[in-house]
Design a protein around this motif. Structure first.
Motif, PDB file in Angstrom:
ATOM      1  N   ASP A 272     -18.845  10.400 -22.902  1.00 55.26           N
ATOM      2  CA  ASP A 272     -18.406   9.350 -23.826  1.00 55.26           C
ATOM      3  C   ASP A 272     -17.431   8.400 -23.140  1.00 55.26           C
ATOM      4  OD1 ASP A 272     -19.949  10.312 -25.904  1.00 55.26           O
ATOM      5  OD2 ASP A 272     -18.283  11.396 -26.860  1.00 55.26           O
ATOM      6  N   GLN A 273     -16.487   8.960 -22.356  1.00 55.62           N
ATOM      7  CA  GLN A 273     -15.525   8.124 -21.640  1.00 55.62           C
ATOM      8  C   GLN A 273     -16.220   7.216 -20.631  1.00 55.62           C
ATOM      9  OE1 GLN A 273     -12.846  10.928 -19.893  1.00 55.62           O
ATOM     10  NE2 GLN A 273     -11.530  11.037 -21.706  1.00 55.62           N
ATOM     11  N   LEU A 274     -17.193   7.757 -19.919  1.00 54.94           N
ATOM     12  CA  LEU A 274     -17.927   6.956 -18.931  1.00 54.94           C
ATOM     13  C   LEU A 274     -18.687   5.824 -19.601  1.00 54.94           C
ATOM     14  CD1 LEU A 274     -19.286   9.693 -16.512  1.00 54.94           C
ATOM     15  CD2 LEU A 274     -17.587   7.937 -16.020  1.00 54.94           C
ATOM     16  N   GLN A 275     -19.268   6.103 -20.754  1.00 52.95           N
ATOM     17  CA  GLN A 275     -20.007   5.059 -21.458  1.00 52.95           C
ATOM     18  C   GLN A 275     -19.077   3.952 -21.930  1.00 52.95           C
ATOM     19  OE1 GLN A 275     -22.099   7.403 -24.349  1.00 52.95           O
ATOM     20  NE2 GLN A 275     -23.877   7.699 -22.998  1.00 52.95           N
ATOM     21  N   LYS A 276     -17.847   4.290 -22.290  1.00 53.28           N
ATOM     22  CA  LYS A 276     -16.863   3.282 -22.706  1.00 53.28           C
ATOM     23  C   LYS A 276     -16.462   2.396 -21.533  1.00 53.28           C
ATOM     24  CE  LYS A 276     -14.949   5.997 -26.453  1.00 53.28           C
ATOM     25  NZ  LYS A 276     -13.797   6.792 -26.895  1.00 53.28           N
ATOM     26  N   LEU A 277     -16.519   2.930 -20.314  1.00 59.94           N
ATOM     27  CA  LEU A 277     -16.126   2.164 -19.128  1.00 59.94           C
ATOM     28  C   LEU A 277     -17.184   1.180 -18.676  1.00 59.94           C
ATOM     29  CD1 LEU A 277     -14.433   4.933 -16.992  1.00 59.94           C
ATOM     30  CD2 LEU A 277     -13.324   3.087 -18.210  1.00 59.94           C
TER      31      LEU A 277
ATOM     32  N   SER B 261      -7.787   2.260 -14.759  1.00 60.05           N
ATOM     33  CA  SER B 261      -9.252   2.309 -14.765  1.00 60.05           C
ATOM     34  C   SER B 261      -9.779   3.116 -13.586  1.00 60.05           C
ATOM     35  CB  SER B 261      -9.846   0.903 -14.755  1.00 60.05           C
ATOM     36  OG  SER B 261      -9.619   0.256 -13.528  1.00 60.05           O
ATOM     37  N   LYS B 262      -9.146   2.995 -12.429  1.00 60.82           N
ATOM     38  CA  LYS B 262      -9.611   3.763 -11.267  1.00 60.82           C
ATOM     39  C   LYS B 262      -9.282   5.239 -11.421  1.00 60.82           C
ATOM     40  CE  LYS B 262     -10.024   0.108  -7.977  1.00 60.82           C
ATOM     41  NZ  LYS B 262      -9.973  -0.246  -6.592  1.00 60.82           N
ATOM     42  N   THR B 263      -8.120   5.548 -11.962  1.00 59.82           N
ATOM     43  CA  THR B 263      -7.748   6.939 -12.174  1.00 59.82           C
ATOM     44  C   THR B 263      -8.660   7.565 -13.214  1.00 59.82           C
ATOM     45  OG1 THR B 263      -5.458   6.454 -11.652  1.00 59.82           O
ATOM     46  CG2 THR B 263      -5.882   8.480 -12.855  1.00 59.82           C
ATOM     47  N   ARG B 264      -8.895   6.842 -14.303  1.00 63.17           N
ATOM     48  CA  ARG B 264      -9.737   7.354 -15.382  1.00 63.17           C
ATOM     49  C   ARG B 264     -11.164   7.554 -14.905  1.00 63.17           C
ATOM     50  NH1 ARG B 264      -9.412   3.826 -20.486  1.00 63.17           N
ATOM     51  NH2 ARG B 264      -9.456   2.412 -18.766  1.00 63.17           N
ATOM     52  N   SER B 265     -11.720   6.583 -14.175  1.00 65.44           N
ATOM     53  CA  SER B 265     -13.114   6.711 -13.744  1.00 65.44           C
ATOM     54  C   SER B 265     -13.273   7.785 -12.678  1.00 65.44           C
ATOM     55  CB  SER B 265     -13.659   5.371 -13.246  1.00 65.44           C
ATOM     56  OG  SER B 265     -12.983   4.948 -12.092  1.00 65.44           O
ATOM     57  N   SER B 266     -12.295   7.929 -11.770  1.00 60.71           N
ATOM     58  CA  SER B 266     -12.437   8.968 -10.752  1.00 60.71           C
ATOM     59  C   SER B 266     -12.285  10.348 -11.368  1.00 60.71           C
ATOM     60  CB  SER B 266     -11.440   8.762  -9.616  1.00 60.71           C
ATOM     61  OG  SER B 266     -10.124   8.953 -10.073  1.00 60.71           O
ATOM     62  N   THR B 267     -11.382  10.502 -12.325  1.00 60.67           N
ATOM     63  CA  THR B 267     -11.222  11.785 -13.001  1.00 60.67           C
ATOM     64  C   THR B 267     -12.465  12.104 -13.806  1.00 60.67           C
ATOM     65  OG1 THR B 267      -8.853  11.470 -13.137  1.00 60.67           O
ATOM     66  CG2 THR B 267      -9.820  13.061 -14.658  1.00 60.67           C
ATOM     67  N   SER B 268     -12.976  11.113 -14.526  1.00 59.28           N
ATOM     68  CA  SER B 268     -14.152  11.347 -15.361  1.00 59.28           C
ATOM     69  C   SER B 268     -15.351  11.720 -14.510  1.00 59.28           C
ATOM     70  CB  SER B 268     -14.474  10.089 -16.175  1.00 59.28           C
ATOM     71  OG  SER B 268     -13.392   9.797 -17.031  1.00 59.28           O
ATOM     72  N   LEU B 269     -15.545  11.018 -13.419  1.00 65.71           N
ATOM     73  CA  LEU B 269     -16.677  11.339 -12.555  1.00 65.71           C
ATOM     74  C   LEU B 269     -16.510  12.718 -11.946  1.00 65.71           C
ATOM     75  CD1 LEU B 269     -17.322   7.947 -10.752  1.00 65.71           C
ATOM     76  CD2 LEU B 269     -18.788   9.074 -12.425  1.00 65.71           C
ATOM     77  N   GLY B 270     -15.295  13.062 -11.559  1.00 67.67           N
ATOM     78  CA  GLY B 270     -15.054  14.391 -11.009  1.00 67.67           C
ATOM     79  C   GLY B 270     -15.321  15.473 -12.033  1.00 67.67           C
ATOM     80  N   ASP B 271     -14.922  15.223 -13.277  1.00 68.25           N
ATOM     81  CA  ASP B 271     -15.183  16.193 -14.327  1.00 68.25           C
ATOM     82  C   ASP B 271     -16.674  16.366 -14.558  1.00 68.25           C
ATOM     83  OD1 ASP B 271     -12.518  16.609 -14.693  1.00 68.25           O
ATOM     84  OD2 ASP B 271     -12.351  15.429 -16.538  1.00 68.25           O
TER      85      ASP B 271
ATOM     86  N   LYS C   9       0.864  -1.185   0.000  1.00 68.37           N
ATOM     87  CA  LYS C   9       0.000   0.000   0.000  1.00 68.37           C
ATOM     88  C   LYS C   9       0.896   1.230   0.000  1.00 68.37           C
ATOM     89  CE  LYS C   9      -3.499  -2.787   0.775  1.00 68.37           C
ATOM     90  NZ  LYS C   9      -3.997  -3.559  -0.298  1.00 68.37           N
ATOM     91  N   LYS C  10       0.814   2.009  -1.087  1.00 72.12           N
ATOM     92  CA  LYS C  10       1.649   3.196  -1.214  1.00 72.12           C
ATOM     93  C   LYS C  10       0.775   4.436  -1.251  1.00 72.12           C
ATOM     94  CE  LYS C  10       5.280   0.960  -3.885  1.00 72.12           C
ATOM     95  NZ  LYS C  10       5.962   0.916  -5.171  1.00 72.12           N
ATOM     96  N   PRO C  11       1.173   5.491  -0.553  1.00 76.14           N
ATOM     97  CA  PRO C  11       0.418   6.738  -0.624  1.00 76.14           C
ATOM     98  C   PRO C  11       0.467   7.292  -2.047  1.00 76.14           C
ATOM     99  CG  PRO C  11       2.300   6.945   0.879  1.00 76.14           C
ATOM    100  CD  PRO C  11       2.324   5.581   0.314  1.00 76.14           C
ATOM    101  N   GLY C  12      -0.661   7.831  -2.476  1.00 76.09           N
ATOM    102  CA  GLY C  12      -0.734   8.412  -3.810  1.00 76.09           C
ATOM    103  C   GLY C  12      -1.191   7.444  -4.874  1.00 76.09           C
ATOM    104  N   LEU C  13      -1.173   6.154  -4.575  1.00 71.63           N
ATOM    105  CA  LEU C  13      -1.665   5.176  -5.534  1.00 71.63           C
ATOM    106  C   LEU C  13      -3.119   4.869  -5.230  1.00 71.63           C
ATOM    107  CD1 LEU C  13       1.216   2.577  -5.928  1.00 71.63           C
ATOM    108  CD2 LEU C  13       0.538   4.368  -7.507  1.00 71.63           C
ATOM    109  N   THR C  14      -3.859   4.592  -6.271  1.00 68.51           N
ATOM    110  CA  THR C  14      -5.263   4.245  -6.098  1.00 68.51           C
ATOM    111  C   THR C  14      -5.353   2.921  -5.362  1.00 68.51           C
ATOM    112  OG1 THR C  14      -5.747   5.357  -8.167  1.00 68.51           O
ATOM    113  CG2 THR C  14      -7.418   3.864  -7.334  1.00 68.51           C
ATOM    114  N   ALA C  15      -6.177   2.876  -4.346  1.00 66.63           N
ATOM    115  CA  ALA C  15      -6.312   1.666  -3.537  1.00 66.63           C
ATOM    116  C   ALA C  15      -6.988   0.554  -4.333  1.00 66.63           C
ATOM    117  CB  ALA C  15      -7.119   1.969  -2.278  1.00 66.63           C
TER     118      ALA C  15
END
Length: 160
Positions: free
Chosen positions: A153-158, A107-117, A39-45
């Protein structure tokens, strides 16, 4: 049996070299490699169970376990090295594990960024309030409709 032990030690060392896994098993006894995620800080769990599930896409069956009472917070993956498990297979398993870890991270970075956007992007009502003109830009603000459409569009691809 000696070959199994050597291959188990080789697998453990290769996993240790990735810096992504902590080896919990001892190099003596049964040819078993038990390890957990570092478990490293800064990495997606992520969890060992998610890694085990994703390894199946590569044909590996690597069970994930939750430890006994009082150690429920410890999760491990376990590989039993059999006689037909070669060093090249150990290398392939390590490579597949690294791919899985990268896929999970992406996938976690992309989905969290997309949802935040999506959550921070203005709604059509707020765009109209800011003075959006059908011909072009929002008065005094950038056009976020295109950004919002790309995120959707990105969310639909996920979606599975």
């Amino acid at each position: 049996m000696k070959s199994c032990q050597e291959n188990a030690q080789y697998l453990a060392e290769r996993l240790r070299q990735t810096w992504k896994f902590r080896i919990l098993s001892k190099p003596i006894g049964a040819p078993v490699v038990t390890f957990s995620l570092v478990k490293k800080p800064g990495l997606t769990a992520t969890t060992e169970h998610e890694v085990a599930d994703r390894l199946r896409q590569f044909g590996w069956i690597v069970p994930a376990y939750t430890m006994a009472p009082y150690l429920e917070h410890v999760h491990v993956l376990r590989v039993v090295v059999r006689e037909d498990f070669s060093r090249s297979q150990a290398e392939k398993l390590v490579n597949d594990l690294e791919i899985v870890m990268e896929q999970i991270q992406m996938s976690k970075t992309r989905s969290s960024t997309s949802l935040g956007d999506v959550l921070s992007a203005p709604t059509s009502a707020s765009i109209e309030q800011e003075g959006y003109h059908s011909e072009g830009q929002v008065s005094g603000a950038s056009d976020n409709r295109g950004k919002r459409a790309r995120v959707i569009d990105q969310l639909q691809k996920l979606r599975p």
